[in-house]
Design an enzyme around this catalytic site. Structure first.
Site, short mmCIF file in Angstrom:
data_model
loop_
_atom_site.label_atom_id
_atom_site.label_comp_id
_atom_site.label_asym_id
_atom_site.label_seq_id
_atom_site.Cartn_x
_atom_site.Cartn_y
_atom_site.Cartn_z
N HIS A 88 36.63 -70.48 -42.56
CA HIS A 88 36.95 -70.49 -43.99
C HIS A 88 37.91 -71.63 -44.35
CE1 HIS A 88 40.46 -67.75 -42.98
NE2 HIS A 88 41.04 -68.45 -43.94
N ASP A 224 35.16 -66.33 -37.20
CA ASP A 224 35.72 -67.21 -38.23
C ASP A 224 36.37 -68.44 -37.60
OD1 ASP A 224 36.79 -68.32 -40.49
OD2 ASP A 224 37.86 -66.53 -41.15
N SER A 647 46.08 -68.75 -41.53
CA SER A 647 44.67 -68.89 -41.20
C SER A 647 44.47 -70.10 -40.30
CB SER A 647 43.83 -69.06 -42.47
OG SER A 647 43.82 -67.88 -43.22
#
Length: 717
Positions: A88, A224, A647
């Protein structure tokens, strides 16, 4: 540094005997780990030293953890500058290289050679070279009696002087950040690499498996991750993109563990957490739960439902809106979980209990008695600012974020300030035209019209009426929307170019004749005149009081375990692999496996489809060296205190080997930005072995595996 300031930071180095859970949570500056933090980390099982994490004179882990494009974290995993981050985080780059005919979002991308790696416009990674406390220099000459304006002027001058005088290489940059609400200042020497190329990404059915349904929840089964490579000039220094650039040789890169994790194992996450508000008073938390989050959630909920319907029905729109939808949905769901978590853990009551003790402590000492007045002042200010804050959030969510025609108008609105300066006008006009080309590539008039009608109508009906623009009072939203979207030139890139053609006089005439722009301008001007000034005035008072409140907490609780709020600077957080009880009689194990993907698998589904090859690998149990007792781990959770910006952060084991890739938090614990509760706050990571499995077995990209250093720390220790 004076004695008061020295006393403030005593809390950073004092060792306090605490239960094991209390030794988790916190986002710590890596250069300040010696002392309390090192002891805590060792008690949790860490086998390395804090010099292995941060060392200014020798290579250390900090040299392998760059900030990814200012918003995510990442890590170097090979001696050839191979970079790992979340799918992402690299989503917009993957999207930019995608088309209906060549859809890397749907099908994935794997460069077979370095020549196949894809350059990316405006993508940078920034390494932290050095960290220095410069509080004394920044606060020199700043007096308690100075007004906030004077304090700010002095501090800004001191910051500029310190940045200019601190030694660095010519290609590096000095930056200073405020900590503890302006009670401490730290300087960071950084270097930024501007040639970063896409190397590999799994299809979204792996990298985004579960999509918005599974976002922020556990159990999770998402791969991810994405891979990039940093390129440098022949001297291994940062350079703009060039075909002559070579792969960057890092000062340090992470070995990757094949031994995985077990319940109770030490974990450390290293990255750039964006923003937390751990030390807010109870009145601020009440405002967030009761007033602000409902506004943000409500607007985004409406916009997302409409956009989702179009994305499911049209592949081109799905590609256009994929990144924007994911970004909007991410915090929409986070805010929902945050409010639920704050209520579930009785965060307001916990804050109130602390505040009661705070006042008692303040009153016991003549020197600190003044601090007892802080809480009543907070109560008054938050009551006064709430209608302005609510109006601000309606304006931001509607005009600047979710109604795209209005956000396009906002870009154009900047041109009005330069109408009387020919050169400035031309510069701004050209910048807008150039800058908005990508915006319109990912814009659909049909989608935006439906979203506009719904959320502007909601704004008109629900926002505080005393601060509503006249144009929204008694509005016929259906006819207004139809008029704007049938006539405004802001609905296409060609229209924008026509709108901005000519000299300043002609452009102003064009703008005044455009229904969409005239509508937007009244909303902007109302906000700037009737909401923003008073909001900023009250916000300044609150911020000044918050600074004093923070200072008071450090003085009144000198033995407390206090860490600075996140501010997008390099931090370390540590904890252990651990499951949790989300509700009565329900326990979540800390590890998920490929079996869970197959349990969720729905062929052809928007969120839960998976590639046929993954199904075949599962059926044949062809997991190679990445299995754990015959099962393939996918994701795991731990008690590390993370937030947005973490992240893509590396998760490392007790020896400093990469064991996972941070990408999310559990829904029940998203309130950790405001109130960390170790009983339910968990971060979610992709197991490194699943990443290696996808690269090796699924993508047949073994040449990338060959670059990495794979290790067996548990077998060797």
């Amino acid at each position: 540094m004076n004695q008061k300031i020295k006393h403030l930071f005593k809390a950073l180095v004092v060792l306090v005997a605490m239960p094991i859970y209390a030794q988790q949570g916190g986002m710590w500056v890596p250069s300040l780990l010696k002392g309390m933090n090192e002891t805590e980390m060792q008690s949790l099982g860490m086998k390395m030293s804090v010099q292995d994490i941060y060392d200014v004179n020798n290579s250390s882990m900090k040299d392998a953890v760059p900030h990814f494009n200012g918003g995510c974290s990442s890590e170097v995993i090979s001696p050839q500058g191979l970079l790992l981050t979340n799918h992402h985080c690299g989503y917009s780059q993957i999207q930019a290289h995608s088309s209906v005919e060549n859809d890397y979002l749907a099908n994935g991308f794997w460069a077979k050679t370095k020549a196949d790696e894809l350059p990316n416009d405006n993508l940078v990674v920034t390494f932290m070279v050095r960290i220095e406390d410069v509080t004394k220099q920044v606060l020199a000459g700043v007096k308690d009696k100075d007004s906030e304006v004077v304090k700010k002027e002095k501090i800004n001058k001191n910051i500029a002087k310190t940045i200019a005088n601190f030694p660095k290489e010519e290609w590096q940059e000095n930056k200073i950040k405020s900590f503890f609400e302006g009670n401490q200042y730290i300087l960071f020497v950084t270097e930024t690499f501007k040639d970063v190329r896409l190397v590999g990404a799994p299809p979204s059915s792996i990298g985004k498996f579960g999509s918005d349904t599974d976002n922020w929840v556990w159990p999770r089964h998402t791969g991810d991750f994405s891979l990039f490579r940093i390129y440098a000039d022949k001297n291994n220094r940062p350079a703009e993109y060039s075909k002559d650039n070579v792969p960057y040789t890092p000062k340090y890169y992470f070995p990757i563990s094949l031994d995985g994790i077990s319940n109770g194992d030490f974990t450390m996450v290293f990255g750039y957490p964006g923003r937390t508000q751990e030390y807010l008073p109870s009145y601020a938390v009440e405002q967030i739960v009761n007033d602000l989050n409902p506004v943000r959630i409500g607007i985004r909920d409406t916009a997302l439902k409409i956009t989702d319907e179009f994305m499911r029905a049209n592949q081109a729109i799905k590609i256009q809106y994929a990144s924007k939808y994911a970004s909007t949905a991410n915090y929409w769901k986070k805010w929902i979980g945050e409010s639920l978590g704050l209520n579930k853990t009785n965060a307001v009551a916990a804050k109130q209990a602390f505040e009661k003790d705070f006042i008692e402590r303040a009153n016991k000492n003549k020197k600190t008695k003044e601090y007892a007045n802080i809480l009543p002042q907070f109560e008054k200010l938050y009551k006064e600012i709430t209608p302005y804050a609510v109006s601000k959030d309606y304006y931001t969510e509607v005009a600047l974020r979710n109604a795209e025609l209005l956000s396009a108008a906002w870009k154009v609105y900047a041109i009005e300030s330069s109408l009387n300066n020919t050169q400035a006008f031309e510069n701004k006009k050209n910048a807008i035209v150039k800058g908005q080309e990508r915006f319109y590539k990912n814009y659909s008039k049909v989608v935006d019209e439906k979203v506009f009608e719904a959320i502007v109508g909601k704004y008109a009906k629900e926002a505080p009426q005393e601060f509503l623009p006249e144009i929204l009072k008694n509005i016929d939203i259906a006819s207004t929307t139809k008029k704007i979207y049938s006539t405004s030139k802001l609905t296409s890139y060609e229209g924008l170019q026509q709108l901005l053609q000519g000299d300043s006089k002609q452009v102003l005439e064009n703008l005044n004749n455009d229904a969409g722009y005239v509508f937007a301008r009244e909303i902007f001007q109302n906000y700037q005149q009737n909401i923003l000034p008073k909001y900023e005035e009250l916000d300044r008072e609150i911020n000044a009081l918050q600074r004093t409140f923070m200072k008071a907490q450090l003085e009144l609780y000198p033995d407390a375990r206090i860490f600075p709020d996140a501010n997008s600077t390099l931090r370390v957080t540590y904890g252990k692999v651990d499951g949790y009880f989300p509700k009565d009689a329900t326990y979540y194990e800390p590890v998920t496996h490929l079996e869970g993907i197959m349990e969720k698998y729905v062929p052809g589904d928007y969120e839960f489809d998976v590639p046929q090859k993954l199904v075949e690998l599962y059926n044949s149990k062809d997991y190679g060296q990445y299995a754990d007792n015959g099962k393939l781990p996918v994701n795991f959770i731990a008690t590390n205190h993370t937030t947005g910006g973490n992240s893509g952060s590396p998760a490392v084991d007790a020896y400093g080997n990469l064991i996972g890739l941070n990408f999310d938090r559990v829904w029940e614990g998203t309130m950790s930005d405001i109130y960390y509760d170790p009983s339910i706050c968990r971060n979610i990571m992709v197991d490194a072995r699943y990443i290696l499995f996808i690269i090796d077995k699924f993508a047949d990209a073994k040449h990338l595996i060959d670059e990495m250093k794979l290790v067996h720390p548990k077998k060797n220790n």
